[in-house]
Design an enzyme around this catalytic site. Structure first.
Site, PDB file in Angstrom:
ATOM      1  N   ILE A 132      17.850   5.157  -0.402  1.00  0.00           N
ATOM      2  CA  ILE A 132      16.430   5.990  -1.798  1.00  0.00           C
ATOM      3  C   ILE A 132      16.030   7.391  -1.584  1.00  0.00           C
ATOM      4  O   ILE A 132      16.105   8.076  -2.050  1.00  0.00           O
ATOM      5  CB  ILE A 132      15.044   4.851  -0.900  1.00  0.00           C
ATOM      6  CG1 ILE A 132      15.915   3.297  -1.539  1.00  0.00           C
ATOM      7  CG2 ILE A 132      13.975   5.160  -1.784  1.00  0.00           C
ATOM      8  CD1 ILE A 132      14.778   2.355  -0.779  1.00  0.00           C
TER       9      ILE A 132
ATOM     10  N   THR B  40       6.612   5.935  -0.201  1.00  0.00           N
ATOM     11  CA  THR B  40       6.899   4.604  -0.196  1.00  0.00           C
ATOM     12  C   THR B  40       7.503   3.188   0.333  1.00  0.00           C
ATOM     13  O   THR B  40       8.789   2.231   0.150  1.00  0.00           O
ATOM     14  CB  THR B  40       7.648   4.255  -2.124  1.00  0.00           C
ATOM     15  OG1 THR B  40       8.841   5.422  -1.721  1.00  0.00           O
ATOM     16  CG2 THR B  40       6.921   4.912  -3.324  1.00  0.00           C
ATOM     17  N   SER B  41       7.448   3.522   1.668  1.00  0.00           N
ATOM     18  CA  SER B  41       9.005   3.446   2.592  1.00  0.00           C
ATOM     19  C   SER B  41       7.690   1.777   3.445  1.00  0.00           C
ATOM     20  O   SER B  41       8.158   0.607   3.040  1.00  0.00           O
ATOM     21  CB  SER B  41       9.317   4.149   3.453  1.00  0.00           C
ATOM     22  OG  SER B  41      10.070   3.513   4.289  1.00  0.00           O
ATOM     23  N   ARG B  42       7.258   2.147   4.379  1.00  0.00           N
ATOM     24  CA  ARG B  42       6.620   0.788   5.030  1.00  0.00           C
ATOM     25  C   ARG B  42       5.553   1.337   5.453  1.00  0.00           C
ATOM     26  O   ARG B  42       4.464   2.633   6.080  1.00  0.00           O
ATOM     27  CB  ARG B  42       7.918   0.852   6.609  1.00  0.00           C
ATOM     28  CG  ARG B  42       8.651   0.324   5.860  1.00  0.00           C
ATOM     29  CD  ARG B  42       7.808  -1.677   5.518  1.00  0.00           C
ATOM     30  NE  ARG B  42       9.699  -1.870   5.562  1.00  0.00           N
ATOM     31  CZ  ARG B  42       9.941  -2.251   4.033  1.00  0.00           C
ATOM     32  NH1 ARG B  42       9.395  -1.498   3.672  1.00  0.00           N
ATOM     33  NH2 ARG B  42      11.254  -2.458   3.953  1.00  0.00           N
TER      34      ARG B  42
ATOM     35  N   ASP C 142       2.550   2.809  -2.311  1.00  0.00           N
ATOM     36  CA  ASP C 142       2.637   1.801  -2.789  1.00  0.00           C
ATOM     37  C   ASP C 142       2.531   1.061  -1.498  1.00  0.00           C
ATOM     38  O   ASP C 142       3.362  -0.257  -1.599  1.00  0.00           O
ATOM     39  CB  ASP C 142       4.091   1.736  -3.248  1.00  0.00           C
ATOM     40  CG  ASP C 142       4.871   0.920  -3.923  1.00  0.00           C
ATOM     41  OD1 ASP C 142       3.973   0.168  -5.420  1.00  0.00           O
ATOM     42  OD2 ASP C 142       6.097   0.241  -3.155  1.00  0.00           O
TER      43      ASP C 142
ATOM     44  N   GLU D 170      -1.006  -4.100   4.695  1.00  0.00           N
ATOM     45  CA  GLU D 170      -0.983  -4.591   2.920  1.00  0.00           C
ATOM     46  C   GLU D 170      -0.609  -6.534   3.435  1.00  0.00           C
ATOM     47  O   GLU D 170      -1.030  -7.310   1.962  1.00  0.00           O
ATOM     48  CB  GLU D 170       0.618  -4.573   2.765  1.00  0.00           C
ATOM     49  CG  GLU D 170       1.823  -4.777   3.027  1.00  0.00           C
ATOM     50  CD  GLU D 170       3.210  -3.972   1.889  1.00  0.00           C
ATOM     51  OE1 GLU D 170       3.470  -4.852   1.665  1.00  0.00           O
ATOM     52  OE2 GLU D 170       2.928  -2.892   2.329  1.00  0.00           O
TER      53      GLU D 170
ATOM     54  N   HIS E 290       2.849  -2.085  -3.471  1.00  0.00           N
ATOM     55  CA  HIS E 290       4.349  -3.183  -2.752  1.00  0.00           C
ATOM     56  C   HIS E 290       5.105  -3.133  -4.722  1.00  0.00           C
ATOM     57  O   HIS E 290       5.542  -3.969  -4.895  1.00  0.00           O
ATOM     58  CB  HIS E 290       4.307  -3.689  -1.727  1.00  0.00           C
ATOM     59  CG  HIS E 290       6.033  -3.310  -1.683  1.00  0.00           C
ATOM     60  ND1 HIS E 290       5.532  -3.671  -0.015  1.00  0.00           N
ATOM     61  CD2 HIS E 290       7.101  -3.657  -1.605  1.00  0.00           C
ATOM     62  CE1 HIS E 290       6.767  -2.933   1.022  1.00  0.00           C
ATOM     63  NE2 HIS E 290       7.644  -3.328  -0.440  1.00  0.00           N
ATOM     64  N   GLN E 291       4.890  -2.040  -5.592  1.00  0.00           N
ATOM     65  CA  GLN E 291       5.589  -2.272  -6.717  1.00  0.00           C
ATOM     66  C   GLN E 291       7.154  -1.774  -7.076  1.00  0.00           C
ATOM     67  O   GLN E 291       7.508  -1.588  -8.255  1.00  0.00           O
ATOM     68  CB  GLN E 291       4.308  -1.440  -7.960  1.00  0.00           C
ATOM     69  CG  GLN E 291       4.667  -1.855  -9.375  1.00  0.00           C
ATOM     70  CD  GLN E 291       3.838  -1.488 -10.669  1.00  0.00           C
ATOM     71  OE1 GLN E 291       2.532  -1.440  -9.895  1.00  0.00           O
ATOM     72  NE2 GLN E 291       4.248  -0.655 -11.461  1.00  0.00           N
ATOM     73  N   ALA E 292       7.108  -0.436  -5.746  1.00  0.00           N
ATOM     74  CA  ALA E 292       8.390   0.148  -6.154  1.00  0.00           C
ATOM     75  C   ALA E 292       9.570  -0.172  -6.640  1.00  0.00           C
ATOM     76  O   ALA E 292      10.188   0.019  -7.338  1.00  0.00           O
ATOM     77  CB  ALA E 292       8.487   1.306  -5.242  1.00  0.00           C
ATOM     78  N   PHE E 293      10.052  -1.300  -5.483  1.00  0.00           N
ATOM     79  CA  PHE E 293      11.319  -2.555  -5.756  1.00  0.00           C
ATOM     80  C   PHE E 293      11.107  -3.131  -7.084  1.00  0.00           C
ATOM     81  O   PHE E 293      12.471  -3.855  -7.942  1.00  0.00           O
ATOM     82  CB  PHE E 293      12.045  -3.546  -4.646  1.00  0.00           C
ATOM     83  CG  PHE E 293      10.938  -4.760  -5.276  1.00  0.00           C
ATOM     84  CD1 PHE E 293      11.189  -5.406  -5.529  1.00  0.00           C
ATOM     85  CD2 PHE E 293       8.942  -3.864  -5.070  1.00  0.00           C
ATOM     86  CE1 PHE E 293      10.294  -7.321  -5.565  1.00  0.00           C
ATOM     87  CE2 PHE E 293       8.747  -5.520  -4.886  1.00  0.00           C
ATOM     88  CZ  PHE E 293       9.071  -6.834  -4.897  1.00  0.00           C
TER      89      PHE E 293
END
Length: 332
Positions: free
Chosen positions: A156, A233-235, A259, A264, A296-299
């Site tokens: 990524i 956008t990772s962890r 994200d 979460e 957590h939408q990036a994927f």
């Protein structure tokens, strides 16, 4: 092979059922997360449990899985920090993941967050809906010729580096294992302190390990440029939320896009619109005008979900057919 899916959402069911036509596995879906209570849903008829990023697969859960005869733990994600691999190996349970599904999906979402924060698209959208066409407070800057720091240049991170390079920025990168191809393309590898002190924008793309836990903290924020944009956008646990809140209040952090969030698992992937949010830190973050939170939408693209379903089921097919390491290097 009978598989129990935990943290199942309607889109999981859609994509896995579609992909399973080529595999013929027996799929059961549970919408609750896997933990020490819900593990009791796993009976001796299940060969596999399939979990996502916020499922809890610790020693206690693995002990129950072992007692029930589970042979495989399949992660339908890249990260595996939520699984006690040592205990799984001790119990003879093999673990696999999806090491790469669509790096472009996450990198593009990162870019979308960057542009949204910089040009205040989210605020402009709400204004126009209220027939407010004023431009006051919507001033952005050119991304061109800015310095972008990328922490983590795996699949990524590498895609994101190339995107930012194409936009005419200077890209600084940090990774324990530098990518030689990126070097050849003009990406400059530096140490973390240089990333923090020289970057106008910092984007996190590294895994969560004991070494990266709270990588963004009071000390690292103090080294950053005033007004820095920070995107994760990772962890979630790469960021110390309390430190970031203080950084926002002090105007050290000019914009924050996340994200992922360190707590979460109690909030994301749920509809809480009719409840009072008990997480005061998340509530505070979303009150800042220069903070953008996505859940957590990036994927979440068609291509990524298709690949996740295929690789997960194909991993299990290969694991069940051979004792050798599977072809995608996905076994942990």
């Amino acid at each position: 092979m009978k598989i129990a899916f935990f943290s199942s959402q309607p889109y999981d069911i859609t994509f896995f059922n579609k992909c399973n036509k080529d595999f013929g596995f027996d799929l059961d879906y549970f919408d609750m997360a896997l933990d020490e209570q819900s593990v009791n849903l796993v009976t001796s008829e299940f060969d596999v449990i399939c979990v996502f990023v916020n499922d809890k697969v610790d020693a206690g859960v693995i002990e129950v899985l072992s007692e029930r005869g589970v042979k495989y733990i399949a992660l339908r994600c890249a990260g595996f920090n939520n699984v006690d691999l040592e205990v799984a190996h001790q119990k003879g349970i093999r673990v696999c993941r999806v090491p790469a599904y669509s790096p472009e999906a996450v990198a593009e979402h990162t870019l979308a967050m960057l542009f949204t924060l910089n040009r205040k698209i989210h605020k402009a959208y709400n204004r126009v809906r209220e027939q407010n066409y004023s431009l006051n407070g919507l001033l952005g800057t050119n991304i061109y010729k800015k310095t972008v720091g990328v922490i983590g240049t795996g699949n990524i991170g590498a895609v994101f580096c190339r995107m930012m390079k194409a936009l005419g920025t200077e890209v600084l990168a940090y990774d324990l294992y530098p990518n030689e191809q990126l070097k050849a393309e003009g990406i400059r590898y530096v140490d973390l302190d240089t990333i923090f002190s020289q970057s106008d924008i910092i984007s996190l793309h590294c895994p969560l390990t004991p070494e990266t836990m709270h990588l963004i903290n009071d000390d690292s924020i103090a080294k950053m440029k005033s007004g820095v944009m920070l995107i994760n956008t990772s962890r979630g646990k790469l960021i110390d939320t309390n430190a970031v809140i203080q950084g926002l209040r002090a105007k050290k952090i000019g914009a924050l896009g996340i994200d992922v969030y360190e707590q979460e698992e109690k909030v994301f992937f749920r509809d809480l619109s009719e409840t009072i949010l008990e997480d005061e830190r998340l509530q505070l973050l979303t009150s800042f005008p220069n903070v953008l939170v996505t859940a957590h939408q990036a994927f979440f693209t068609d291509e990524a979900l298709t690949q996740i379903a295929f690789v997960t089921l194909d991993n299990l097919k290969q694991l069940d057919a051979t004792n050798e390491i599977i072809g995608r290097n996905a076994e942990l």
